[in-house]
Design an enzyme around this catalytic site. Structure first.
Site, short mmCIF file in Angstrom:
data_model
loop_
_atom_site.label_atom_id
_atom_site.label_comp_id
_atom_site.label_asym_id
_atom_site.label_seq_id
_atom_site.Cartn_x
_atom_site.Cartn_y
_atom_site.Cartn_z
CD GLU A 120 -1.71 -2.21 1.92
OE1 GLU A 120 -2.64 -3.41 2.03
OE2 GLU A 120 -0.26 -2.38 2.14
CG PHE A 129 -8.90 -10.58 11.86
CD1 PHE A 129 -7.71 -10.96 12.37
CD2 PHE A 129 -9.05 -10.28 10.54
CE1 PHE A 129 -6.75 -11.59 11.50
CE2 PHE A 129 -7.91 -10.84 9.80
CZ PHE A 129 -6.76 -11.05 10.23
CD GLN A 130 -6.23 -7.52 8.64
OE1 GLN A 130 -7.32 -7.48 7.94
NE2 GLN A 130 -5.23 -7.80 8.25
NE ARG A 179 24.18 16.65 3.01
CZ ARG A 179 24.15 15.48 3.55
NH1 ARG A 179 23.41 15.71 4.88
NH2 ARG A 179 24.88 14.31 3.69
CB VAL A 194 15.04 10.46 -0.61
CG1 VAL A 194 15.73 11.26 0.75
CG2 VAL A 194 14.01 11.17 -1.03
CG PHE A 242 21.80 12.34 2.04
CD1 PHE A 242 21.92 13.33 0.99
CD2 PHE A 242 21.30 12.82 3.33
CE1 PHE A 242 21.84 14.65 1.12
CE2 PHE A 242 20.86 14.23 3.18
CZ PHE A 242 21.19 14.97 2.30
CB ILE A 243 23.01 8.70 6.56
CG1 ILE A 243 21.51 8.54 6.01
CG2 ILE A 243 23.17 8.61 8.22
CD1 ILE A 243 20.90 10.01 6.32
CD GLU A 269 22.65 13.62 7.74
OE1 GLU A 269 21.83 14.55 7.06
OE2 GLU A 269 22.07 12.50 8.09
#
Length: 574
Positions: free
Chosen positions: A52, A114-115, A255, A383, A468-469, A472
């Site tokens: 989904e 249920f659910q 950036r 991204v 990208f991380i 940092e």
């Protein structure tokens, strides 16, 4: 009285609003909607996604590219929670999306069935409209209202439908309000525009800064920039509005940026910000610059910079009228230097186009991508470092489309986003660009592309790293940890999912793979093994001799292979 199935009546409302397909995955609590989709399959096409989240991201991308409401659905419980990722992307980037949400039957609600999930509170923050249907007769009316709210507030409108109400028979009397629905934008007032003219006349280093609110406005932007002889820079979500080769266009800020764009906004003594709410403005705009802000949303005034003049109204109209009202500025050294700066930037980028190191640099990949891109192609960027590379290296002509997960910045956007783009524009070429981090999150939607014969070209730049991380962590952490990714062969994986797959390890393999992708009538995945070297950072750029020592500049130049690219300060001192 003529009777109609309530869920069918709901779909007819959606049809009246121009919705001709919907993304989703069946489940017990959404079965009345799915059954109605079968009945209306000649008018609304159901696109089965594999998660989904993929459906919601596809809908968000489609809405961002078209400006029109798109639709997705999910069942109660896990179907609902999967959806929410894509809905936040739509909300943050201002995309109108209709969300049909399943719920257990009314007789089972509030019984811990249920659910069963109390869904309204979960969607309160993300939804611009959030209602649970309590009467089958009101279902089409609520859908009609939801679509109007999605348009009015530019975000996801969520309608929760207990499954039994969708199966009910109701009186066929509701008529959608499409014929009376109207939209408009406020026009700027002449007295406000007149106050801008002395600020423009007095400025020595002015810059026009545009956001996605100026989409479709390049003719007005060009006339404005050439009348007042000033450069223009843009927010990332505005990529494609101005052709990348326009001589006055300096690129982007922040950036995810270009060197000339960053330098110009930090050196400007006047910034005219039109149609943008770029969240990093307080770090990328010169705090001492005079600031004219043009927007149709008064809540945005002053969020990113202290405002000297706020012009409430449509940005394109404001630029057109300012051009007509104001005396032209003479071309000066500021404009000449800005043009030289962007020329140097492009020359530096292209100096790596033929670099044959292994693993590959990204420039040879984008050289081939730009070569096969059609005049009206649509680019969907994921991204991370891939955003930086896409923004810097995709050379758009002003007729092409571009989308990414801008404000929410959710990884895994590109592959499902490409589905949304292709469904909206079936006759246009769609190209997605992912890193291995983002591709791994929603690569199952390659199956969706294959199932519906969507000829999407998916580029995957892999370096076994969350690139990208890592920078940092270098600045804030004691160690680089958790950012390494296990190497996989995504080309082979794509073949197993029904697409054509290529795994590229050397520069000589690129032309054949891209040529084959351009000719293909099926989805294609081209994985390219690329270097894990850090991209040149614009937020910590060390090239200006008035701010950094020669040793600092030399170290920066050596690390990022900077050559023939003097700083803006040096160009101004010539």
């Amino acid at each position: 009285m003529i009777k109609i199935n309530a869920a069918v009546a709901m779909l007819k409302v959606m049809e009246a609003w121009g919705i001709d397909h919907v993304f989703g995955l069946p489940g017990g609590s959404i079965n009345s909607t799915v059954d109605a989709l079968h009945s209306e399959k000649e008018r609304i096409k159901y696109i089965q996604v594999r998660n989904e989240e993929g459906g919601a991201l596809a809908a968000a991308a489609e809405a961002k590219l078209t400006g029109k409401v798109s639709a997705c659905f999910g069942s109660a419980g896990p179907g609902a929670t999967h959806l929410i990722q894509g809905l936040y992307d739509a909300r943050m980037d201002g995309a109108p999306v209709l969300v049909l949400l399943g719920q257990v039957a009314t007789g089972a609600m509030n019984t811990y069935g249920f659910q069963e999930l109390n869904e309204n509170p979960m969607f309160n923050d993300v939804a611009v409209y959030n209602r649970t249907v309590t009467s089958a007769q009101n279902l089409p009316l609520i859908i009609d209202e939801a679509i109007k709210e999605a348009y009015e507030q530019n975000g996801p409108a969520v309608v929760t439908i207990p499954v039994d109400l969708g199966f009910a028979e109701i009186a066929d009397g509701f008529r959608p309000t499409t014929a009376t629905y109207q939209t408009g934008v406020p026009l700027p007032k002449k007295e406000q525009l007149e106050k801008a003219l002395p600020l423009i006349a007095k400025a020595k280093q002015p810059v026009l800064y545009i956001g996605q609110g100026l989409r479709g406005g390049f003719p007005a932007i060009k006339k404005f920039c050439e009348h007042f002889n000033m450069p223009v820079a843009a927010a990332v979500l505005a990529k494609g509005i101005v052709p990348d080769d326009y001589e006055n266009f300096l690129g982007f800020t922040g950036r995810v940026a270009t060197k000339p764009g960053v330098e110009a906004l930090l050196a400007a003594d006047l910034i005219i910000c039109a149609g943008s709410n770029m969240p990093f403005g307080r770090f990328t705009f010169n705090p001492k610059a005079k600031f004219i802000q043009i927007d149709i949303d008064v809540r945005k005034f002053g969020l990113r910079h202290e405002v000297d003049l706020a012009i409430f109204g449509d940005g394109i109209t404001a630029l057109e009228q300012l051009t007509e009202m104001g005396a032209s500025r003479s071309a000066d050294k500021w404009l000449a230097v800005s043009r030289e700066n962007i020329k140097n930037w492009h020359a530096w980028r292209h100096s790596f186009d033929e670099t044959d190191t292994t693993p590959l640099r990204v420039e040879p990949v984008f050289k081939e991508l730009n070569k096969i891109a059609e005049e009206d192609a649509i680019f969907v960027s994921d991204v991370g470092n891939v955003t930086i590379n896409s923004v810097r290296h995709i050379e758009m002509n002003g007729k092409q489309g571009f989308t990414t997960s801008g404000w929410f910045a959710t990884m895994g956007y590109a592959v499902p986003g490409g589905i949304g783009a292709q469904m909206a524009f079936p006759d246009k070429q769609v190209i997605t660009i992912s890193g291995d981090g983002g591709f791994g999150m929603n690569m199952q939607e390659i199956i969706t592309q294959a199932k519906y014969d969507l000829p999407i070209i998916n580029i995957v730049l892999t370096n076994d790293l969350l690139g990208f991380i890592k920078p940092e962590q270098e600045q804030t952490n004691r160690a680089i940890y958790g950012v390494d990714l296990y190497d996989a062969d995504f080309g082979k994986a794509a073949e197993a999912m029904g697409a054509e797959g290529f795994t590229i390890t050397s520069i000589d393999q690129l032309p054949l793979a891209f040529a084959a992708a351009k000719k293909s009538h099926r989805p294609v995945v081209i994985e390219v093994k690329t270097t894990d070297e850090q991209l040149i950072p614009m937020d910590t750029m060390k090239l200006d001799p008035t701010k950094f020592s020669q040793d600092e500049i030399k170290a920066y130049q050596e690390k990022y292979v900077v050559h023939d690219m003097p700083s803006l300060a040096e160009l101004l001192q010539k």
